[in-house]
Design an enzyme around this catalytic site. Structure first.
Site, PDB file in Angstrom:
ATOM      1  N   SER A 186       0.822  -1.219   0.000  1.00 36.91           N
ATOM      2  CA  SER A 186       0.000   0.000   0.000  1.00 36.91           C
ATOM      3  C   SER A 186       0.854   1.268   0.000  1.00 36.91           C
ATOM      4  CB  SER A 186      -0.968   0.000   1.186  1.00 36.91           C
ATOM      5  OG  SER A 186      -0.302  -0.273   2.390  1.00 36.91           O
TER       6      SER A 186
ATOM      7  N   HIS B  81      -2.277  -8.819   1.847  1.00 33.81           N
ATOM      8  CA  HIS B  81      -1.939  -7.550   2.528  1.00 33.81           C
ATOM      9  C   HIS B  81      -3.088  -7.210   3.491  1.00 33.81           C
ATOM     10  CE1 HIS B  81       0.078  -3.859   3.257  1.00 33.81           C
ATOM     11  NE2 HIS B  81      -0.269  -3.158   2.197  1.00 33.81           N
TER      12      HIS B  81
ATOM     13  N   HIS C 167       5.231 -12.829   7.537  1.00 35.11           N
ATOM     14  CA  HIS C 167       5.503 -11.448   7.137  1.00 35.11           C
ATOM     15  C   HIS C 167       6.700 -11.410   6.198  1.00 35.11           C
ATOM     16  CE1 HIS C 167       6.045  -7.102   7.342  1.00 35.11           C
ATOM     17  NE2 HIS C 167       4.782  -7.082   7.715  1.00 35.11           N
TER      18      HIS C 167
ATOM     19  N   ARG D 223       2.404  -4.704  16.695  1.00 38.74           N
ATOM     20  CA  ARG D 223       1.021  -4.231  16.527  1.00 38.74           C
ATOM     21  C   ARG D 223       0.042  -5.300  17.004  1.00 38.74           C
ATOM     22  NH1 ARG D 223       1.458  -2.885  10.232  1.00 38.74           N
ATOM     23  NH2 ARG D 223       2.291  -4.987  10.337  1.00 38.74           N
TER      24      ARG D 223
ATOM     25  N   ASP E 186      -2.773  -8.413  11.523  1.00 36.18           N
ATOM     26  CA  ASP E 186      -4.130  -8.805  11.136  1.00 36.18           C
ATOM     27  C   ASP E 186      -4.701  -9.957  11.960  1.00 36.18           C
ATOM     28  OD1 ASP E 186      -4.355  -6.921   9.020  1.00 36.18           O
ATOM     29  OD2 ASP E 186      -2.950  -8.133   7.888  1.00 36.18           O
TER      30      ASP E 186
ATOM     31  N   ARG F 129      -3.742   3.742   7.359  1.00 36.70           N
ATOM     32  CA  ARG F 129      -2.567   3.745   6.475  1.00 36.70           C
ATOM     33  C   ARG F 129      -2.423   5.058   5.712  1.00 36.70           C
ATOM     34  NH1 ARG F 129       0.905  -0.308   5.164  1.00 36.70           N
ATOM     35  NH2 ARG F 129       0.749  -0.463   7.430  1.00 36.70           N
TER      36      ARG F 129
ATOM     37  N   ARG G 277      10.947   4.779 -11.554  1.00 28.59           N
ATOM     38  CA  ARG G 277      11.002   4.045 -12.817  1.00 28.59           C
ATOM     39  C   ARG G 277      12.166   3.057 -12.779  1.00 28.59           C
ATOM     40  NH1 ARG G 277      11.584   0.928 -16.960  1.00 28.59           N
ATOM     41  NH2 ARG G 277      10.634   1.615 -18.909  1.00 28.59           N
TER      42      ARG G 277
HETATM   43  N1  NMX Z   1       0.650 -19.741   5.977  1.00 23.90           N
HETATM   44  C1  NMX Z   1       1.087 -20.661   5.099  1.00 23.90           C
HETATM   45  N2  NMX Z   1       2.135 -20.482   4.295  1.00 23.90           N
HETATM   46  C2  NMX Z   1       2.793 -19.332   4.424  1.00 23.90           C
HETATM   47  C3  NMX Z   1       2.429 -18.334   5.338  1.00 23.90           C
HETATM   48  C4  NMX Z   1       1.288 -18.576   6.126  1.00 23.90           C
HETATM   49  N3  NMX Z   1       0.826 -17.659   6.974  1.00 23.90           N
HETATM   50  N4  NMX Z   1       3.283 -17.305   5.228  1.00 23.90           N
HETATM   51  C5  NMX Z   1       4.149 -17.634   4.262  1.00 23.90           C
HETATM   52  N5  NMX Z   1       3.853 -18.851   3.757  1.00 23.90           N
HETATM   53  C6  NMX Z   1       4.478 -19.545   2.641  1.00 23.90           C
HETATM   54  C7  NMX Z   1       4.372 -18.659   1.399  1.00 23.90           C
HETATM   55  O1  NMX Z   1       3.090 -18.779   0.792  1.00 23.90           O
HETATM   56  C8  NMX Z   1       5.511 -19.193   0.568  1.00 23.90           C
HETATM   57  O2  NMX Z   1       5.079 -20.399  -0.025  1.00 23.90           O
HETATM   58  P1  NMX Z   1       5.594 -20.840  -1.504  1.00 23.90           P
HETATM   59  O3  NMX Z   1       7.056 -21.033  -1.367  1.00 23.90           O
HETATM   60  O4  NMX Z   1       4.826 -22.084  -1.784  1.00 23.90           O
HETATM   61  O5  NMX Z   1       5.262 -19.711  -2.429  1.00 23.90           O
HETATM   62  C9  NMX Z   1       6.567 -19.520   1.614  1.00 23.90           C
HETATM   63  O6  NMX Z   1       5.858 -19.662   2.860  1.00 23.90           O
HETATM   64  C10 NMX Z   1       7.621 -18.443   1.779  1.00 23.90           C
HETATM   65  O7  NMX Z   1       6.976 -17.204   2.032  1.00 23.90           O
HETATM   66  P2  NMX Z   1       7.681 -16.093   2.957  1.00 23.90           P
HETATM   67  O8  NMX Z   1       8.953 -15.698   2.275  1.00 23.90           O
HETATM   68  O9  NMX Z   1       7.750 -16.538   4.357  1.00 23.90           O
HETATM   69  O10 NMX Z   1       6.601 -14.935   2.918  1.00 23.90           O
HETATM   70  P3  NMX Z   1       6.401 -13.774   1.825  1.00 23.90           P
HETATM   71  O11 NMX Z   1       7.338 -12.668   2.153  1.00 23.90           O
HETATM   72  O12 NMX Z   1       6.456 -14.289   0.436  1.00 23.90           O
HETATM   73  O13 NMX Z   1       4.893 -13.346   2.101  1.00 23.90           O
HETATM   74  C11 NMX Z   1       3.022 -12.857   3.481  1.00 23.90           C
HETATM   75  C12 NMX Z   1       4.525 -12.643   3.253  1.00 23.90           C
HETATM   76  C13 NMX Z   1       2.564 -11.924   4.570  1.00 23.90           C
HETATM   77  C14 NMX Z   1       2.293 -12.502   2.175  1.00 23.90           C
HETATM   78  C15 NMX Z   1       2.790 -14.345   3.873  1.00 23.90           C
HETATM   79  O14 NMX Z   1       3.412 -14.606   5.117  1.00 23.90           O
HETATM   80  C16 NMX Z   1       1.305 -14.701   3.958  1.00 23.90           C
HETATM   81  O15 NMX Z   1       0.726 -15.060   2.917  1.00 23.90           O
HETATM   82  N6  NMX Z   1       0.680 -14.599   5.173  1.00 23.90           N
HETATM   83  C17 NMX Z   1      -0.739 -14.836   5.310  1.00 23.90           C
HETATM   84  C18 NMX Z   1      -1.522 -13.625   4.838  1.00 23.90           C
HETATM   85  C19 NMX Z   1      -1.358 -12.478   5.790  1.00 23.90           C
HETATM   86  O16 NMX Z   1      -1.495 -12.603   6.989  1.00 23.90           O
HETATM   87  N7  NMX Z   1      -1.087 -11.279   5.216  1.00 23.90           N
HETATM   88  C20 NMX Z   1      -1.026 -10.046   6.023  1.00 23.90           C
HETATM   89  C21 NMX Z   1       0.375  -9.458   6.115  1.00 23.90           C
HETATM   90  C22 NMX Z   1       0.377  -8.226   6.951  1.00 23.90           C
HETATM   91  N8  NMX Z   1      -0.356  -7.138   6.326  1.00 23.90           N
HETATM   92  O17 NMX Z   1      -1.191  -6.539   6.942  1.00 23.90           O
HETATM   93  O18 NMX Z   1      -0.117  -6.802   5.174  1.00 23.90           O
HETATM   94  C1  MLT Z   2       1.930  -3.542   6.479  1.00 28.49           C
HETATM   95  O1  MLT Z   2       1.520  -3.038   7.525  1.00 28.49           O
HETATM   96  O2  MLT Z   2       2.077  -2.879   5.446  1.00 28.49           O
HETATM   97  C2  MLT Z   2       2.137  -5.017   6.445  1.00 28.49           C
HETATM   98  O3  MLT Z   2       2.576  -5.501   7.660  1.00 28.49           O
HETATM   99  C3  MLT Z   2       2.901  -5.521   5.261  1.00 28.49           C
HETATM  100  C4  MLT Z   2       4.350  -5.134   5.140  1.00 28.49           C
HETATM  101  O4  MLT Z   2       4.921  -4.390   5.924  1.00 28.49           O
HETATM  102  O5  MLT Z   2       4.967  -5.672   4.180  1.00 28.49           O
END
Ligand code: NMX
Ligand code: MLT
Length: 442
Positions: A241, A271, A318, A327, A373, A399, A419
């Site tokens: 975002s 996100h 994360h 948080r 979250d 945000r 860019r």
């Molecule tokens: N549950 C299951 N698998 C997970 C999770 C989870 N909570 N978190 C990461 N993984 C998997 C991810 O999908 C990836 O799988 P693959 O290799 O098959 O693609 C692998 O672990 C490696 O991912 P990471 O490097 O640990 O995480 P990445 O930086 O790519 O993604 C998130 C970060 C936040 C997108 C990921 O942890 C996630 O999908 N969490 C659940 C959704 C969530 O809670 N999002 C909110 C984040 C905070 N916010 O507010 O933005």
């Molecule tokens: C955020 O607050 O933007 C989330 O935790 C995601 C991030 O920092 O990548």
């Protein structure tokens, strides 16, 4: 001129030579290197953005202008009897880097109140959305519709100097910030109360308390709102975002376009939408358990079933953090104090004890700990905001404080159009082949 704007002007003047000097004397110094997996893997960890508004340490969590969240919540001025500080004070802190006094916050509150109206056409835009529309889509459109109000655009067309871009951007940003909670409350009322609960702002109230009032919620929802907006305000600049807002604004699109884009980025389930996903997922568990609290074994099974069906555990993991999100902790402490016997909170608490170990055993997620979250929806649910589609709107209001502050500074420091350069897969392959050949030749 308000003391916030005055202080900001001074800070900008003091800061500009630092950026100029860095560029002039050290422009060619190498700060980071980029690997193939970073390019393919969502640019994870590449140091390629500058912001002084917040910094995210993987093991400590977020600091706003050098202050941890507990420090921010402790040091920002509060109203009498409130547990959480004025959101308006956070705007001062993020913009200037200084903790405001109560007088300074009160001055911003007056300024915000003067900007606290939404034009009729915005309500028309909201009202015209078909049923089944997601509140984030409505919020995004409502913010875009305000674009015609942009002072920056008028000034730009009149040919102002680049050095002055920040000033009208500040006016646009402050106008939008004062309106965001009103737009959010209007959307809530329209979608979930058939328009019957609409309230005009109460000008005696601060931003958080007025939002609670407009949502039709009693105390301590005013503190819940303040807490919610403050903890979601910023998470340095690389998250989807914040980065989207910065990117769009870098083309000199006004803040209405930029914040609408920010909202669109936040609306993804990886996100900001994860907060609604957590509630949806928890409701599934509750239904399966016929509202009984599951045993540890039953809970573990639910988590494993989710993972084995190829889904992520919402609210966990994360991209940067490698520990429990502070948080999450702030909200957990609030829950322990105000709603320790809440059913859903008990679920969330129980999950905290099983999910990290399961994610470690599962072996994929780099961070097995809960993020913001995992807790936030439960707090909303407890205070009667059970329409979980709405939760990301609350995230977006918070945000926008950080993203708008960043955009003002981007303009003040003359950051250029963003860019980056892309390459083709062929190019990547050639590059790595060359390296392999070189090693072989040695
Ligand atoms: N549950 C299951 N698998 C997970 C999770 C989870 N909570 N978190 C990461 N993984 C998997 C991810 O999908 C990836 O799988 P693959 O290799 O098959 O693609 C692998 O672990 C490696 O991912 P990471 O490097 O640990 O995480 P990445 O930086 O790519 O993604 C998130 C970060 C936040 C997108 C990921 O942890 C996630 O999908 N969490 C659940 C959704 C969530 O809670 N999002 C909110 C984040 C905070 N916010 O507010 O933005
Ligand atoms: C955020 O607050 O933007 C989330 O935790 C995601 C991030 O920092 O990548």
């Amino acid at each position: 001129m308000s003391s916030l704007k005055n202080t900001l002007r001074k800070k900008i003047q003091e800061h500009r030579p630092r950026t100029t000097e860095l560029l002039k004397k050290h422009g060619n110094k190498v700060i980071d290197q980029v690997t193939v997996s970073q390019i393919i893997g969502g640019m994870r960890g590449i140091k390629s953005l500058v912001t002084d508004i917040s910094y995210l340490d993987p093991y400590e969590g977020i600091r706003y202008r050098g202050f941890t969240l507990p420090e921010v919540l402790d040091k920002l001025p509060k109203s009498k009897g409130a547990e959480m500080p004025y959101v308006e004070g956070l705007y001062y802190l993020l913009l200037t880097g200084e903790m405001p006094t109560l007088d300074e916050v009160e001055e911003i509150m007056v300024d915000f109140k003067n900007r606290r109206t939404i034009p009729h056409y915005v309500k028309d835009v909201i009202d015209s959305f078909p049923s089944g529309s997601h509140p984030m889509a409505i919020l995004s459109a409502a913010v875009t519709s305000l674009e015609r109000e942009s002072l920056f655009n008028i000034k730009y067309k009149a040919g102002i100097s680049k050095m002055d871009y920040w000033d009208s951007t500040y006016e646009d940003a402050t106008n939008l910030l004062a309106k965001m909670p009103l737009i959010g409350a209007y959307i809530y009322n329209k979608l979930y109360q058939n328009g019957n609960g609409h309230r005009y702002p109460d000008q005696s109230l601060d931003l958080g308390a007025n939002f609670a009032y407009m949502m039709g919620k009693d105390k301590p929802y005013d503190d819940v709102s303040r807490m919610y907006f403050i903890i979601h305000a910023d998470h340095e600049s690389g998250n989807v975002s914040a980065h989207t807002g910065h990117l769009v604004a870098s083309s000199l699109s006004d803040v209405y376009y930029a914040i609408s884009a920010m909202i669109n980025g936040l609306a993804g389930p990886l996100h900001g939408l994860a907060n609604q996903e957590v509630l949806r997922w928890l409701q599934g568990l509750k239904e399966q358990m016929n509202d009984e609290l599951p045993s540890e074994e039953e809970m573990k099974k639910y988590v494993w079933d989710t993972l084995n069906s190829g889904q992520v555990i919402p609210g966990y993991g994360h991209a940067v953090l490698r520990k429990t999100d502070p948080r999450y902790t702030v909200q957990r402490e609030f829950c322990l104090k105000h709603m320790p016997d809440d059913d859903l909170f008990k679920y969330v608490n129980a999950l905290y004890h099983v999910v990290p170990d399961i994610l470690k055993e599962h072996g994929k997620a780099k961070n097995p700990w809960p993020n913001v979250d995992a807790q936030s929806g439960v707090v909303q649910w407890h205070y009667g905001v059970t329409e979980y589609d709405f939760y990301t709107v609350l995230f977006a209001i918070g945000r926008s404080i950080g993203v708008l502050s960043n955009i003002i500074w981007d303009r003040a420091l003359g950051y250029p159009l963003e860019r980056p350069k892309s390459v083709t897969t062929d190019m990547l392959e050639k590059k790595v082949e060359k390296k392999v050949e070189l090693i072989k030749a040695l």
